[in-house]
Design a protein around this motif. Structure first.
Motif, short mmCIF file in Angstrom:
data_model
loop_
_atom_site.label_atom_id
_atom_site.label_comp_id
_atom_site.label_asym_id
_atom_site.label_seq_id
_atom_site.Cartn_x
_atom_site.Cartn_y
_atom_site.Cartn_z
N ASP A 166 0.53 -1.55 0.00
CA ASP A 166 0.59 0.24 0.19
C ASP A 166 0.49 1.02 -0.08
O ASP A 166 0.23 2.58 0.37
CB ASP A 166 -1.39 0.18 0.83
CG ASP A 166 -0.22 -0.50 2.51
OD1 ASP A 166 0.95 -1.60 2.68
OD2 ASP A 166 -1.38 -0.45 3.49
N ALA A 197 -7.52 -1.83 4.97
CA ALA A 197 -7.62 -0.56 3.79
C ALA A 197 -7.50 -0.50 2.29
O ALA A 197 -8.11 0.09 2.03
CB ALA A 197 -6.99 0.74 4.76
N ALA A 200 -9.95 -3.41 1.26
CA ALA A 200 -11.23 -2.54 0.54
C ALA A 200 -10.95 -1.54 0.18
O ALA A 200 -12.34 -1.91 -1.05
CB ALA A 200 -11.54 -1.60 1.94
N GLU A 201 -10.18 -0.46 0.22
CA GLU A 201 -10.07 0.61 -1.24
C GLU A 201 -8.83 0.68 -2.16
O GLU A 201 -8.98 1.13 -3.34
CB GLU A 201 -10.26 1.60 -0.53
CG GLU A 201 -11.07 2.26 0.24
CD GLU A 201 -11.38 3.01 1.09
OE1 GLU A 201 -10.82 3.65 0.87
OE2 GLU A 201 -12.50 3.03 2.54
N ARG A 204 -8.88 -0.92 -5.99
CA ARG A 204 -9.00 -0.65 -6.42
C ARG A 204 -8.50 0.67 -7.10
O ARG A 204 -9.33 0.70 -8.33
CB ARG A 204 -10.98 0.00 -5.98
CG ARG A 204 -11.38 -1.50 -5.97
CD ARG A 204 -12.96 -1.29 -5.81
NE ARG A 204 -13.50 -0.68 -5.06
CZ ARG A 204 -14.00 -0.77 -3.90
NH1 ARG A 204 -13.72 -2.31 -3.95
NH2 ARG A 204 -14.22 -0.02 -2.72
N GLU A 205 -7.91 1.37 -6.05
CA GLU A 205 -7.27 3.32 -6.19
C GLU A 205 -6.46 2.30 -7.30
O GLU A 205 -6.36 2.93 -8.55
CB GLU A 205 -7.07 3.39 -5.82
CG GLU A 205 -7.78 3.83 -5.00
CD GLU A 205 -9.63 5.16 -5.16
OE1 GLU A 205 -8.72 6.45 -6.20
OE2 GLU A 205 -10.51 5.14 -4.99
#
Length: 230
Positions: A166, A197, A200-201, A204-205
């Motif tokens: 991340d 995180a 969850a997100e 996709r970003e």
């Protein structure tokens, strides 16, 4: 870049270092060492070039919470002003002191088969800027030798693994796309600092930017394997 009909893949092993791994790393990524077998297996494949990167910070690095009175690692943020253009800034999360030049925490983990690595690229050496991407910092004040190594090898596709998914893996993959490479993150070859995180997100970003998540057993890696018979 080489013609589309060619397939010259690179693998970039991002920051697989002691300080990012349990049990003693100052900024240990949960299950960070668990990626070693996958990475070593990938390094045995006929990639055009195999690159490892290292965070290699001076003790006074701007990202260290202890260099900012009252700051708390993982919580405090700091706005970095462009060294020569005060109109530009970048806000970054502050971290525990990690990967300081010449310390054991900056070393690549012994589980990594460095005998299969062609090039080691150091990053994060400028104390005044944060540098998640192994290509450059957000201002491009510091640019590593990674881009030149990929161009010299006429790479077409970039596969990214390492730590952490991340932050530095993500940023390196985003820069690779920006440079025009087809870019993949091999899921089994990375772990996230903030897993929930990321799942969850974050992923996709990243996908919205054109990066593809692939499996070590998927057809994209099979294409690399097939190069041995080409």
């Amino acid at each position: 870049m080489a013609a589309n009909s060619e397939f010259k893949p690179a693998i970039i092993v991002v920051d697989f270092q002691e300080d990012f791994c349990p049990p003693n790393g100052s900024l240990a990524v949960p299950q960070g060492r668990a990626i070693a077998p996958t990475i070593n297996s990938l390094l045995s494949l006929p990639f055009t070039i195999k690159i490892a990167t290292r965070d290699n910070h001076p003790p006074n690095h701007v990202s260290f919470a202890e260099n900012h009175p009252g700051a708390v690692a993982f919580q405090s943020r700091h706005t970095i002003i462009h060294p020569t253009d005060p109109s530009r800034s970048d806000t970054t999360l502050l971290w525990p002191t990690h990967c300081v030049q010449g310390t054991p925490g900056a070393e690549l983990v012994p589980e990594l088969d460095v005998s299969k690595v062609n090039v080691v690229v150091d990053k994060g050496m400028n104390p005044d800027v944060e540098m998640y991407s192994a290509f450059w910092d957000p201002f491009r004040v510091s640019v590593s030798s990674l881009g030149e190594a990929l161009k010299k090898a006429q790479v077409t596709d970039v596969f990214v693994v390492g730590l952490a998914a991340d932050f530095c893996v993500k940023a390196t993959a985003e820069s690779a796309v920006e440079e025009g490479y087809r870019t993949y993150i091999v899921e089994e070859g990375t772990r996230a600092v903030m897993k929930e995180a990321w799942e969850a997100e974050g992923k996709r970003e990243v996908e919205k930017k054109g990066i593809k998540f692939v499996s070590a057993d998927g057809h994209e890696i099979q294409r690399v394997k097939d190069l041995a018979e080409a």
